[in-house]
Design a protein around this motif. Sequence first.
Motif, PDB file in Angstrom:
ATOM      1  N   THR A 186       6.983  20.031  -2.292  1.00 43.75           N
ATOM      2  CA  THR A 186       5.860  19.218  -1.819  1.00 43.75           C
ATOM      3  C   THR A 186       6.352  17.869  -1.311  1.00 43.75           C
ATOM      4  O   THR A 186       5.864  17.345  -0.297  1.00 43.75           O
ATOM      5  CB  THR A 186       4.839  19.015  -2.948  1.00 43.75           C
ATOM      6  OG1 THR A 186       4.423  20.292  -3.443  1.00 43.75           O
ATOM      7  CG2 THR A 186       3.622  18.250  -2.458  1.00 43.75           C
ATOM      8  N   GLY A 187       7.326  17.273  -1.997  1.00 44.82           N
ATOM      9  CA  GLY A 187       7.903  16.023  -1.527  1.00 44.82           C
ATOM     10  C   GLY A 187       8.543  16.161  -0.155  1.00 44.82           C
ATOM     11  O   GLY A 187       8.454  15.248   0.676  1.00 44.82           O
ATOM     12  N   ALA A 188       9.182  17.300   0.099  1.00 42.20           N
ATOM     13  CA  ALA A 188       9.780  17.543   1.415  1.00 42.20           C
ATOM     14  C   ALA A 188       8.711  17.621   2.501  1.00 42.20           C
ATOM     15  O   ALA A 188       8.894  17.104   3.613  1.00 42.20           O
ATOM     16  CB  ALA A 188      10.606  18.832   1.381  1.00 42.20           C
ATOM     17  N   VAL A 189       7.581  18.258   2.180  1.00 44.81           N
ATOM     18  CA  VAL A 189       6.476  18.329   3.135  1.00 44.81           C
ATOM     19  C   VAL A 189       5.940  16.917   3.436  1.00 44.81           C
ATOM     20  O   VAL A 189       5.630  16.580   4.588  1.00 44.81           O
ATOM     21  CB  VAL A 189       5.343  19.225   2.573  1.00 44.81           C
ATOM     22  CG1 VAL A 189       4.096  19.146   3.449  1.00 44.81           C
ATOM     23  CG2 VAL A 189       5.820  20.666   2.468  1.00 44.81           C
ATOM     24  N   PHE A 199       1.212   9.769   0.235  1.00 41.58           N
ATOM     25  CA  PHE A 199       0.612  10.307  -0.986  1.00 41.58           C
ATOM     26  C   PHE A 199       1.284  11.631  -1.363  1.00 41.58           C
ATOM     27  O   PHE A 199       1.642  11.869  -2.523  1.00 41.58           O
ATOM     28  CB  PHE A 199      -0.889  10.504  -0.778  1.00 41.58           C
ATOM     29  CG  PHE A 199      -1.616  11.042  -1.975  1.00 41.58           C
ATOM     30  CD1 PHE A 199      -2.094  10.195  -2.961  1.00 41.58           C
ATOM     31  CD2 PHE A 199      -1.824  12.406  -2.122  1.00 41.58           C
ATOM     32  CE1 PHE A 199      -2.761  10.694  -4.074  1.00 41.58           C
ATOM     33  CE2 PHE A 199      -2.488  12.917  -3.223  1.00 41.58           C
ATOM     34  CZ  PHE A 199      -2.955  12.051  -4.206  1.00 41.58           C
ATOM     35  N   VAL A 200       1.476  12.506  -0.364  1.00 44.99           N
ATOM     36  CA  VAL A 200       2.128  13.798  -0.613  1.00 44.99           C
ATOM     37  C   VAL A 200       3.607  13.591  -0.962  1.00 44.99           C
ATOM     38  O   VAL A 200       4.152  14.255  -1.853  1.00 44.99           O
ATOM     39  CB  VAL A 200       1.981  14.716   0.617  1.00 44.99           C
ATOM     40  CG1 VAL A 200       2.694  16.049   0.399  1.00 44.99           C
ATOM     41  CG2 VAL A 200       0.495  14.956   0.919  1.00 44.99           C
ATOM     42  N   TYR A 201       4.243  12.662  -0.277  1.00 44.64           N
ATOM     43  CA  TYR A 201       5.653  12.345  -0.527  1.00 44.64           C
ATOM     44  C   TYR A 201       5.887  11.924  -1.975  1.00 44.64           C
ATOM     45  O   TYR A 201       6.955  12.141  -2.543  1.00 44.64           O
ATOM     46  CB  TYR A 201       6.086  11.243   0.441  1.00 44.64           C
ATOM     47  CG  TYR A 201       7.458  10.664   0.217  1.00 44.64           C
ATOM     48  CD1 TYR A 201       8.590  11.338   0.626  1.00 44.64           C
ATOM     49  CD2 TYR A 201       7.607   9.408  -0.375  1.00 44.64           C
ATOM     50  CE1 TYR A 201       9.857  10.793   0.449  1.00 44.64           C
ATOM     51  CE2 TYR A 201       8.868   8.859  -0.562  1.00 44.64           C
ATOM     52  CZ  TYR A 201       9.986   9.553  -0.147  1.00 44.64           C
ATOM     53  OH  TYR A 201      11.234   9.001  -0.337  1.00 44.64           O
ATOM     54  N   GLY A 202       4.871  11.328  -2.599  1.00 48.28           N
ATOM     55  CA  GLY A 202       4.984  10.916  -3.992  1.00 48.28           C
ATOM     56  C   GLY A 202       5.276  12.048  -4.950  1.00 48.28           C
ATOM     57  O   GLY A 202       5.716  11.800  -6.079  1.00 48.28           O
ATOM     58  N   ALA A 203       5.031  13.284  -4.527  1.00 51.35           N
ATOM     59  CA  ALA A 203       5.336  14.435  -5.388  1.00 51.35           C
ATOM     60  C   ALA A 203       6.808  14.474  -5.758  1.00 51.35           C
ATOM     61  O   ALA A 203       7.171  14.865  -6.873  1.00 51.35           O
ATOM     62  CB  ALA A 203       4.935  15.733  -4.685  1.00 51.35           C
ATOM     63  N   LEU A 206       0.803  -1.225   0.000  1.00 53.14           N
ATOM     64  CA  LEU A 206       0.000   0.000   0.000  1.00 53.14           C
ATOM     65  C   LEU A 206       0.839   1.280   0.000  1.00 53.14           C
ATOM     66  O   LEU A 206       0.499   2.234  -0.707  1.00 53.14           O
ATOM     67  CB  LEU A 206      -0.959  -0.017   1.190  1.00 53.14           C
ATOM     68  CG  LEU A 206      -1.965   1.129   1.281  1.00 53.14           C
ATOM     69  CD1 LEU A 206      -2.822   1.189   0.020  1.00 53.14           C
ATOM     70  CD2 LEU A 206      -2.852   0.978   2.521  1.00 53.14           C
ATOM     71  N   PRO A 207       1.933   1.371   0.784  1.00 52.11           N
ATOM     72  CA  PRO A 207       2.735   2.598   0.726  1.00 52.11           C
ATOM     73  C   PRO A 207       3.235   2.918  -0.683  1.00 52.11           C
ATOM     74  O   PRO A 207       3.184   4.068  -1.120  1.00 52.11           O
ATOM     75  CB  PRO A 207       3.903   2.305   1.672  1.00 52.11           C
ATOM     76  CG  PRO A 207       3.353   1.332   2.641  1.00 52.11           C
ATOM     77  CD  PRO A 207       2.423   0.470   1.847  1.00 52.11           C
ATOM     78  N   SER A 208       3.714   1.897  -1.388  1.00 49.89           N
ATOM     79  CA  SER A 208       4.179   2.140  -2.752  1.00 49.89           C
ATOM     80  C   SER A 208       3.034   2.592  -3.646  1.00 49.89           C
ATOM     81  O   SER A 208       3.196   3.471  -4.493  1.00 49.89           O
ATOM     82  CB  SER A 208       4.820   0.862  -3.308  1.00 49.89           C
ATOM     83  OG  SER A 208       5.233   1.058  -4.637  1.00 49.89           O
ATOM     84  N   ALA A 209       1.854   1.996  -3.448  1.00 52.12           N
ATOM     85  CA  ALA A 209       0.696   2.392  -4.246  1.00 52.12           C
ATOM     86  C   ALA A 209       0.311   3.837  -3.971  1.00 52.12           C
ATOM     87  O   ALA A 209       0.016   4.607  -4.894  1.00 52.12           O
ATOM     88  CB  ALA A 209      -0.479   1.463  -3.955  1.00 52.12           C
ATOM     89  N   LEU A 210       0.318   4.233  -2.700  1.00 51.81           N
ATOM     90  CA  LEU A 210      -0.030   5.611  -2.344  1.00 51.81           C
ATOM     91  C   LEU A 210       1.024   6.586  -2.857  1.00 51.81           C
ATOM     92  O   LEU A 210       0.697   7.679  -3.349  1.00 51.81           O
ATOM     93  CB  LEU A 210      -0.167   5.735  -0.826  1.00 51.81           C
ATOM     94  CG  LEU A 210      -1.403   5.058  -0.224  1.00 51.81           C
ATOM     95  CD1 LEU A 210      -1.284   5.003   1.287  1.00 51.81           C
ATOM     96  CD2 LEU A 210      -2.670   5.806  -0.625  1.00 51.81           C
ATOM     97  N   LEU A 211       2.276   6.183  -2.728  1.00 50.15           N
ATOM     98  CA  LEU A 211       3.358   7.043  -3.221  1.00 50.15           C
ATOM     99  C   LEU A 211       3.210   7.294  -4.718  1.00 50.15           C
ATOM    100  O   LEU A 211       3.322   8.430  -5.183  1.00 50.15           O
ATOM    101  CB  LEU A 211       4.691   6.379  -2.901  1.00 50.15           C
ATOM    102  CG  LEU A 211       5.976   7.191  -3.118  1.00 50.15           C
ATOM    103  CD1 LEU A 211       7.074   6.667  -2.191  1.00 50.15           C
ATOM    104  CD2 LEU A 211       6.468   7.094  -4.560  1.00 50.15           C
ATOM    105  N   THR A 212       2.930   6.232  -5.463  1.00 47.61           N
ATOM    106  CA  THR A 212       2.816   6.401  -6.904  1.00 47.61           C
ATOM    107  C   THR A 212       1.499   7.065  -7.296  1.00 47.61           C
ATOM    108  O   THR A 212       1.426   7.734  -8.329  1.00 47.61           O
ATOM    109  CB  THR A 212       2.967   5.053  -7.622  1.00 47.61           C
ATOM    110  OG1 THR A 212       2.141   4.080  -6.988  1.00 47.61           O
ATOM    111  CG2 THR A 212       4.393   4.556  -7.574  1.00 47.61           C
TER     112      THR A 212
END
Length: 427
Positions: A96-99, A121-125, A61-67
């Motif tokens: 945004t990725g830093a946030v 999800f935000v980190y995926g930026a 799930l983390p990878s899915a949310l990141l992408t």
Amino acid sequence: MTSAAATRAKASIPVPDPAQRHILRVLVASQLLSGAGLAAGVVVGALLAQDMLGTTGLAGLPSALLTAGSAFTAVVVGRVSQSRGRRTGLAAGYLTGAVGSAGVLTAAVLGSPVLLFVALFVYGAGSATNLQARYAGADLARPGHRARAVSTVLVATTLGGVAGPNLAAPTGVLAEHLGIPALAGPFLLSGAAYGLAALVLALRLRPDPLLTARARAQAAPPPAAGPAADATGARRAPGGVVLGALVMVLSQLVMVAVMTMTPVQMHDHGHSTAASGAVIACHIGAMYLPSPLTGWLVDRYGGLRIAAASGTTLLASGILGAAAPGDSVGLLALALALLGLGWNLGLVSGTAIITDRVPLATRARTQGVVDVSVAVAGATGGMASGIVVAAAGYPALALACGALALALLPAIAATAYRQRARGASRS
């Protein structure tokens, strides 16, 4: 040699573009930083979710949310870049990725899975922006050198991408000293890396490559009628955007699915986080380090042939990953290296195919939309990977992904056949 002949010989030698050289230097600097931010969360994202949720089934799930966050950001960065230039779009994406990295750290401290998923999800930026930067390298590149410009930007990610996973253990120790769970430590690095990358682009990416390319195109005389020729002298055919997107979509889906579950597979067989980091470092090195050679091959032989090589390399990776014993770090590292190489061949060839066929007036927007498809494919692979491994095991996942990569070959063969048919009809 006569004076006239000497003049013609000099005119045939391309004059280096100072603006392009400067832009590539700035992009390389930002990618060195962002590569660490991109890689830091890969090693521990699935493990962090597994630790919080207590189940392997949702470890993808983390990878899915990141992408998924990457998909959303790709649209935004593409549209902002189209209207305000690459500098604004890329800097905003990295910030945004830093946030998002800060949000992951907060979620780990609070023990909140919901906040973790939102933050990922935000980190995926950052991931989306890292990929979008490759397009900026090609905006001012001469035809026949665009793949090499793309590869220059991609290879710059290697240093940070290899260093990031290997810093998983030290950043975990630092995190514990700060009262943060050790698994969240790499996100300390990713937050700082993405923030610095945003700063470098905001201050130094001048002139803006896309806006400059657009201004030059408007000032140049109109081109001769008829389709343009590519680097190998072949006529470019319409419809290449679909093929280029397909190449990148399948490469991304296969790569994310296998990469996501490899640390979980190693953890379940008793390997340390440091060992997982070393394997992922090999993988990420293979994703970016071959880029200069890949770019030269694409410019020399065309995107179709290199895209076909991507499919066969990904198949080899899947077979080796399925056959490798769970206790063999060496064979898993080799399988992941082939996985990264196959992805690299697909990304560079697909990017070149699209860039050659999209006009400047809509280039950034179209590239953003294509990268949405790529990110959605990655999200699908990340989400499905945990389910497949829980139901059938890691070898089944590796084999299925390798077989899926072969779907590229019929599409490439059909496109090559249509191009030959068009060429025959014109002659």
